[in-house]
Design an enzyme around this catalytic site. Sequence first.
Site, PDB file in Angstrom:
ATOM      1  N   LEU A 133      -5.283  -6.986  -6.539  1.00 32.54           N
ATOM      2  CA  LEU A 133      -5.042  -8.065  -7.497  1.00 32.54           C
ATOM      3  C   LEU A 133      -6.278  -8.863  -7.897  1.00 32.54           C
ATOM      4  CD1 LEU A 133      -1.547  -9.279  -6.256  1.00 32.54           C
ATOM      5  CD2 LEU A 133      -2.133  -7.536  -7.932  1.00 32.54           C
ATOM      6  N   GLU A 191       4.993   6.215 -10.021  1.00 35.93           N
ATOM      7  CA  GLU A 191       3.637   6.007  -9.501  1.00 35.93           C
ATOM      8  C   GLU A 191       3.364   6.950  -8.339  1.00 35.93           C
ATOM      9  OE1 GLU A 191       2.929   1.326 -10.655  1.00 35.93           O
ATOM     10  OE2 GLU A 191       3.203   1.815  -8.563  1.00 35.93           O
ATOM     11  N   ASN A 199      -7.392   2.611 -11.842  1.00 35.57           N
ATOM     12  CA  ASN A 199      -6.347   1.643 -11.486  1.00 35.57           C
ATOM     13  C   ASN A 199      -4.984   2.174 -11.921  1.00 35.57           C
ATOM     14  OD1 ASN A 199      -5.221  -0.911 -10.667  1.00 35.57           O
ATOM     15  ND2 ASN A 199      -5.135  -1.532 -12.816  1.00 35.57           N
ATOM     16  N   ASP A 229      -6.794  -4.513 -17.105  1.00 32.47           N
ATOM     17  CA  ASP A 229      -5.899  -3.536 -17.743  1.00 32.47           C
ATOM     18  C   ASP A 229      -6.365  -3.025 -19.101  1.00 32.47           C
ATOM     19  OD1 ASP A 229      -4.267  -4.096 -15.540  1.00 32.47           O
ATOM     20  OD2 ASP A 229      -3.230  -5.703 -16.621  1.00 32.47           O
ATOM     21  N   GLY A 289       0.799  -1.226   0.000  1.00 28.40           N
ATOM     22  CA  GLY A 289       0.000   0.000   0.000  1.00 28.40           C
ATOM     23  C   GLY A 289       0.827   1.269   0.000  1.00 28.40           C
ATOM     24  N   SER A 290       2.007   1.232  -0.655  1.00 31.50           N
ATOM     25  CA  SER A 290       2.788   2.481  -0.679  1.00 31.50           C
ATOM     26  C   SER A 290       2.074   3.541  -1.518  1.00 31.50           C
ATOM     27  CB  SER A 290       4.214   2.235  -1.174  1.00 31.50           C
ATOM     28  OG  SER A 290       4.240   1.910  -2.537  1.00 31.50           O
ATOM     29  N   ASN A 291       1.415   3.117  -2.591  1.00 33.77           N
ATOM     30  CA  ASN A 291       0.635   4.090  -3.372  1.00 33.77           C
ATOM     31  C   ASN A 291      -0.558   4.597  -2.571  1.00 33.77           C
ATOM     32  OD1 ASN A 291       1.524   4.533  -6.302  1.00 33.77           O
ATOM     33  ND2 ASN A 291       1.805   2.330  -6.023  1.00 33.77           N
ATOM     34  N   HIS A 338      -1.204   0.668 -13.189  1.00 37.60           N
ATOM     35  CA  HIS A 338      -0.516  -0.540 -13.664  1.00 37.60           C
ATOM     36  C   HIS A 338       0.960  -0.208 -13.884  1.00 37.60           C
ATOM     37  CE1 HIS A 338      -0.252  -4.504 -15.442  1.00 37.60           C
ATOM     38  NE2 HIS A 338       0.562  -3.963 -16.333  1.00 37.60           N
TER      39      HIS A 338
HETATM   40  C1  GAR Z   1       2.264  -1.029  -7.840  1.00 35.53           C
HETATM   41  O1  GAR Z   1       3.475  -1.019  -8.544  1.00 35.53           O
HETATM   42  C2  GAR Z   1       1.105  -1.161  -8.795  1.00 35.53           C
HETATM   43  O2  GAR Z   1       1.323  -0.530 -10.031  1.00 35.53           O
HETATM   44  C3  GAR Z   1       1.031  -2.645  -8.965  1.00 35.53           C
HETATM   45  O3  GAR Z   1       1.240  -3.156  -7.677  1.00 35.53           O
HETATM   46  C4  GAR Z   1       2.140  -2.305  -6.984  1.00 35.53           C
HETATM   47  C5  GAR Z   1       1.575  -2.026  -5.610  1.00 35.53           C
HETATM   48  O4  GAR Z   1       2.515  -1.411  -4.791  1.00 35.53           O
HETATM   49  N1  GAR Z   1      -0.246  -3.038  -9.520  1.00 35.53           N
HETATM   50  C6  GAR Z   1      -0.388  -4.060 -10.359  1.00 35.53           C
HETATM   51  O5  GAR Z   1       0.529  -4.779 -10.694  1.00 35.53           O
HETATM   52  C7  GAR Z   1      -1.824  -4.269 -10.847  1.00 35.53           C
HETATM   53  N2  GAR Z   1      -1.846  -5.113 -12.014  1.00 35.53           N
HETATM   54  P1  GAR Z   1       2.080  -0.739  -3.436  1.00 35.53           P
HETATM   55  O6  GAR Z   1       1.246  -1.764  -2.659  1.00 35.53           O
HETATM   56  O7  GAR Z   1       3.368  -0.431  -2.734  1.00 35.53           O
HETATM   57  O8  GAR Z   1       1.296   0.503  -3.768  1.00 35.53           O
END
Ligand code: GAR
Length: 191
Positions: free
Chosen positions: A85, A174, A102, A145, A12-14, A104
């Site tokens: 996911l 991101e 979303n 996607d 969940g860094s985003n 990606h």
């Molecule tokens: C992110 O890089 C996001 O783009 C990817 O998962 C990571 C989550 O990181 N998403 C996918 O691959 C979706 N198909 P986070 O939990 O640190 O935010």
Amino acid sequence: MKRIAIFASGTGSNARKIVEHLEDNKQIEVALIASNRKSAKVLDMAMKFGIDTKVITRQDFYESDRFLNTLKNIEIDWVVLAGFLWLVPSNLISSYSNRIVNIHPALLPAYGGKGMYGMNVHRAVKENKEKTSGMTIHLVNEHYDEGAIIFQGSTDIEVNDTAEDIAAKVLKLEHEYYPRVVEGLVMAQTK
Ligand code: GAR
């Protein structure tokens, strides 16, 4: 006031960057952080920020309208996927048409689709000796996607970059753009 729910499966860094960015915005509230994994770190982060959390079960998500009704009951306006996911079911897509976004970790339509998530994407990019990669922010439809692209950011890949180096470069992009793009989308709707 617009209320958003963030769905995430992992760190969940985003999600955290979005929460931090929106703290100063009086017109948008992160009202819920939901995860399909009860041990996901993103839920600990949410609790630290005093944000309500919910664990999503398959039954609630795919076999009934229970999860959709939860979102409606707490008056969620937008759903933001941040490393989530599971495929979003059609009852949510139709109720939140053009209001599910979303991120990606690649330049879609390249490196998208089922199985293409996280490090799988960056390893494939490395194997194919790509010279650039990046991230895509897009609306969500029934297919992985494939929704309308809203924003893409790209980064150069050096020959010596490992898949982990590529992942770090993409994650930086991101963090830089997703909070601002989400804010822009939601604010555009409040006008
Ligand atoms: C992110 O890089 C996001 O783009 C990817 O998962 C990571 C989550 O990181 N998403 C996918 O691959 C979706 N198909 P986070 O939990 O640190 O935010």
